[in-house]
Scaffold this active site. Structure first.
Site, PDB file in Angstrom:
ATOM      1  N   SER A  81       3.754   4.294  -7.497  1.00 19.44           N
ATOM      2  CA  SER A  81       4.175   4.971  -8.711  1.00 19.44           C
ATOM      3  C   SER A  81       4.319   3.977  -9.858  1.00 19.44           C
ATOM      4  O   SER A  81       4.445   2.766  -9.637  1.00 19.44           O
ATOM      5  CB  SER A  81       5.520   5.669  -8.484  1.00 19.44           C
TER       6      SER A  81
ATOM      7  N   GLU B 101       3.969  13.147 -13.668  1.00 17.41           N
ATOM      8  CA  GLU B 101       3.235  13.249 -12.409  1.00 17.41           C
ATOM      9  C   GLU B 101       4.077  13.965 -11.361  1.00 17.41           C
ATOM     10  O   GLU B 101       5.157  13.512 -10.992  1.00 17.41           O
ATOM     11  CB  GLU B 101       2.856  11.853 -11.914  1.00 17.41           C
TER      12      GLU B 101
ATOM     13  N   GLU C  38      -2.147  -0.563  -9.448  1.00 19.91           N
ATOM     14  CA  GLU C  38      -2.820   0.736  -9.549  1.00 19.91           C
ATOM     15  C   GLU C  38      -1.716   1.769  -9.372  1.00 19.91           C
ATOM     16  O   GLU C  38      -1.183   1.941  -8.284  1.00 19.91           O
ATOM     17  CB  GLU C  38      -3.908   0.876  -8.480  1.00 19.91           C
TER      18      GLU C  38
ATOM     19  N   ALA D 274       0.830  -1.201   0.000  1.00 18.95           N
ATOM     20  CA  ALA D 274       0.000   0.000   0.000  1.00 18.95           C
ATOM     21  C   ALA D 274       0.867   1.256   0.000  1.00 18.95           C
ATOM     22  O   ALA D 274       2.003   1.243   0.486  1.00 18.95           O
ATOM     23  CB  ALA D 274      -0.924  -0.005   1.220  1.00 18.95           C
ATOM     24  N   PRO D 275       0.354   2.376  -0.524  1.00 15.42           N
ATOM     25  CA  PRO D 275       1.130   3.606  -0.644  1.00 15.42           C
ATOM     26  C   PRO D 275       0.959   4.508   0.569  1.00 15.42           C
ATOM     27  O   PRO D 275       0.183   4.222   1.481  1.00 15.42           O
ATOM     28  CB  PRO D 275       0.511   4.246  -1.884  1.00 15.42           C
ATOM     29  N   TRP D 276       1.653   5.663   0.514  1.00 14.61           N
ATOM     30  CA  TRP D 276       1.606   6.572   1.657  1.00 14.61           C
ATOM     31  C   TRP D 276       0.555   7.669   1.529  1.00 14.61           C
ATOM     32  O   TRP D 276       0.277   8.354   2.497  1.00 14.61           O
ATOM     33  CB  TRP D 276       2.970   7.222   1.897  1.00 14.61           C
TER      34      TRP D 276
ATOM     35  N   CYS E 210      -3.315  10.109  -7.249  1.00 13.92           N
ATOM     36  CA  CYS E 210      -3.112   9.685  -8.643  1.00 13.92           C
ATOM     37  C   CYS E 210      -4.224  10.153  -9.564  1.00 13.92           C
ATOM     38  O   CYS E 210      -4.044  10.191 -10.782  1.00 13.92           O
ATOM     39  CB  CYS E 210      -3.008   8.158  -8.712  1.00 13.92           C
TER      40      CYS E 210
ATOM     41  N   LYS F 117       1.929  -4.941   3.412  1.00 13.87           N
ATOM     42  CA  LYS F 117       3.035  -4.056   3.775  1.00 13.87           C
ATOM     43  C   LYS F 117       2.666  -2.606   3.473  1.00 13.87           C
ATOM     44  O   LYS F 117       2.491  -2.230   2.317  1.00 13.87           O
ATOM     45  CB  LYS F 117       4.306  -4.418   3.003  1.00 13.87           C
ATOM     46  N   PRO F 118       2.542  -1.759   4.483  1.00 16.04           N
ATOM     47  CA  PRO F 118       2.312  -0.338   4.228  1.00 16.04           C
ATOM     48  C   PRO F 118       3.604   0.348   3.803  1.00 16.04           C
ATOM     49  O   PRO F 118       4.697  -0.220   3.882  1.00 16.04           O
ATOM     50  CB  PRO F 118       1.852   0.176   5.600  1.00 16.04           C
ATOM     51  N   SER F 119       3.482   1.597   3.379  1.00 17.76           N
ATOM     52  CA  SER F 119       4.647   2.391   3.009  1.00 17.76           C
ATOM     53  C   SER F 119       5.498   2.685   4.239  1.00 17.76           C
ATOM     54  O   SER F 119       4.992   2.783   5.366  1.00 17.76           O
ATOM     55  CB  SER F 119       4.195   3.705   2.373  1.00 17.76           C
TER      56      SER F 119
END
Length: 498
Positions: free
Chosen positions: A229, A385, A250, A150-152, A284, A176-178
């Site tokens: 990303s 981006e 994603e 997962a992202p931050w 995003c 696993k989180p960021s």
């Protein structure tokens, strides 16, 4: 400082190395929690726990109704902890408390409620005799062990988007989180234990040297699901190639926001403020490329600028704050670099473009809401981006021209069209190469509808029954009907035709 642990096989444990890292509050620039730094050994332990929990059927073998009930209990418990989760999310990410409390957390929980219900609908297709002598049945089954990264920018919401369909389908998960935002995900482990999820069904580790690579390439993992990303997604695909894993991605975006001359300019300019600066632009789907038809360009830009100037940048804990800091000093430097290069390349900075100073939070990673005027579609600031509070406004003249420009990037996650002409809106929704096309709005999502990209914005969908299918595989079962020892087609292999 608060201290956290990993969640492996239903237990809270330290990293195998014993090392911890400080978690930084982006608004203060100071550490406020300590989390374990995971190792490759921790990856092996978590995957082994998930593998055992899948293989022995303690989760995958449950009736759908039992899995649904367990997930519904988890979602309901999360609701009781929603206030705590919102405060923790705001502190860890720097996003305004009103966004975390009234947006991210309740939407994430709604997604889990949705998939708790979806768990009852894991079914194949009706039987039929396609060959005449056999009945064919399609079974839809879980894939196995899913590694979720997962992202931050939306840590808790993205964690929910991942574990919801994976667990509902009967898979087990290593999440696993960021490294920047692990806290609400680690808190999720505590609530999962309280909900009574069987040990090993949901395992939560943190970042550390080689951890993402080890997870993505692990022989015990059947599927990798990543939000991040585009470059991160490419690394994950390469890591999973040797074991031919299913990969769900994603990734990045560069959303066009098209304003035709017949649009409601007041509504469109308000939509651009919301779409461009939500979560400090770290989204995003953010409306980062605003294309405005030439005849209304000046009017729109003036109205947009006036509204952006009203944004209140400040302390995320205050109800009045509209925009908090960027996630880190590194991210702020990245955003600054984009703005500086755009200026050198000839773009016009209409508003902002500098670090923001917030009284009492001088060490925070704040940046001014920024508007840049740039009509060259091949400019870096238009193509790439930024992931910060930077919106580029561009002119266009014709419908054909703007749709071509909108599609002229490597991304394809989200887009929007602003017009009173239904025919024009429908033509745009057909031509735009993006996974989501909004008409006269930008950003709203719902658990019942899919979210995912075209092109380098990824593959696969989050949310909805389409996402549920992503976390399953199909099996053809073919049953011979008449019990004949010798079938009519056997002569093609041995013997003669009868």
């Amino acid at each position: 400082m608060s201290e956290y642990k990993l969640f492996i096989n239903g237990e809270f444990v330290d990293s195998s190395s014993g090392k911890t890292v400080n978690d930084i509050n982006p608004a203060t620039g100071e550490a406020f929690a300590q989390v374990p730094e995971s190792t490759v050994e921790d990856v092996d332990k978590a995957v082994a726990a998930a593998r055992a929990a899948y293989d022995d059927g303690r989760w995958s073998g449950l009736p759908q109704g039992a899995r649904a009930a367990a997930l519904e209990k988890l979602a309901s418990l999360l609701e009781t902890h929603a206030g705590e989760l919102a405060e923790l999310e705001s502190q860890d990410t720097g996003k305004p408390i009103k966004l975390a409390r009234d947006g991210d957390i309740p939407f994430a929980i709604d997604n889990l409620h949705f998939f708790a219900s979806a768990a009852r609908h894991l079914s194949g297709t009706a039987a039929a005799e396609y060959s005449g002598g056999h009945t064919s049945i399609i079974r839809r089954e879980p894939i196995g062990v899913v590694a979720s990264l997962a992202p931050w920018n939306y840590p808790f919401m993205m964690a929910a988007w991942k574990i919801g369909p994976a667990l509902a389908a009967g898979n087990t998960v290593v999440l696993k989180p960021s490294v920047e935002t692990p806290l609400t995900t680690l808190k999720l482990g505590e609530i999962a234990q309280e909900a009574g999820l069987p040990p090993g069904v949901l395992n939560i580790i943190t970042s550390g040297p080689g951890v993402a690579q080890a997870l993505s390439s692990h022989h015990g993992v059947n599927m990798v699901s990543v939000t991040g990303s585009t470059e991160s997604g490419k690394h994950i695909m390469r890591a999973g190639a040797d074991t031919i894993k299913r990969v769900h991605l994603e990734l990045g975006g560069k959303a066009p926001f098209i304003v035709y001359e017949d649009a409601d300019i007041d509504a469109a300019s308000s939509g651009a403020v919301v779409g461009g600066y939500v979560n400090c632009g770290q989204d995003c789907t953010a409306a980062t490329r605003v294309y405005v038809q030439d005849s209304i360009y000046d009017q729109f830009l003036e109205m947009f600028k006036n509204k952006v100037q009203t944004l209140r940048v400040g302390d995320p804990t205050k109800e009045s704050t509209d925009m908090g800091p960027l996630i880190s000093a590194t991210q702020r430097s990245t955003v600054e670099g984009f703005v500086e290069r755009a200026l050198r390349d000839g773009a016009n900075i209409i508003l902002g473009g500098r670090r923001a100073s917030v009284s009492g939070l001088e060490k925070g990673f704040f940046f001014e809401p920024t508007i840049i005027a740039e009509d060259r579609n091949d400019a870096e600031i238009v193509q790439n981006e930024v992931f910060g509070p930077v919106v580029v406004v561009c002119r266009f003249q014709t419908e054909e021209e703007v749709l071509k420009k909108a599609n002229g990037v490597v991304y394809g996650l989200a887009s929007s069209v602003w017009t009173r002409d239904i025919y024009k809106a429908m033509r745009a929704s057909r031509v735009l190469q993006f996974g989501t096309v909004w008409v006269n709005d930008h950003l709203p999502l719902t658990s019942e509808m899919p979210h995912g990209g075209y092109k380098e914005s990824g593959m696969g969908k989050d949310m909805s029954m389409y996402a549920f299918e992503e976390y399953t595989q199909i099996k053809h079962v073919m049953i011979e009907l008449f019990g004949e020892a010798r079938k009519g087609w056997h002569y093609t292999i041995f013997g003669d035709a009868e």
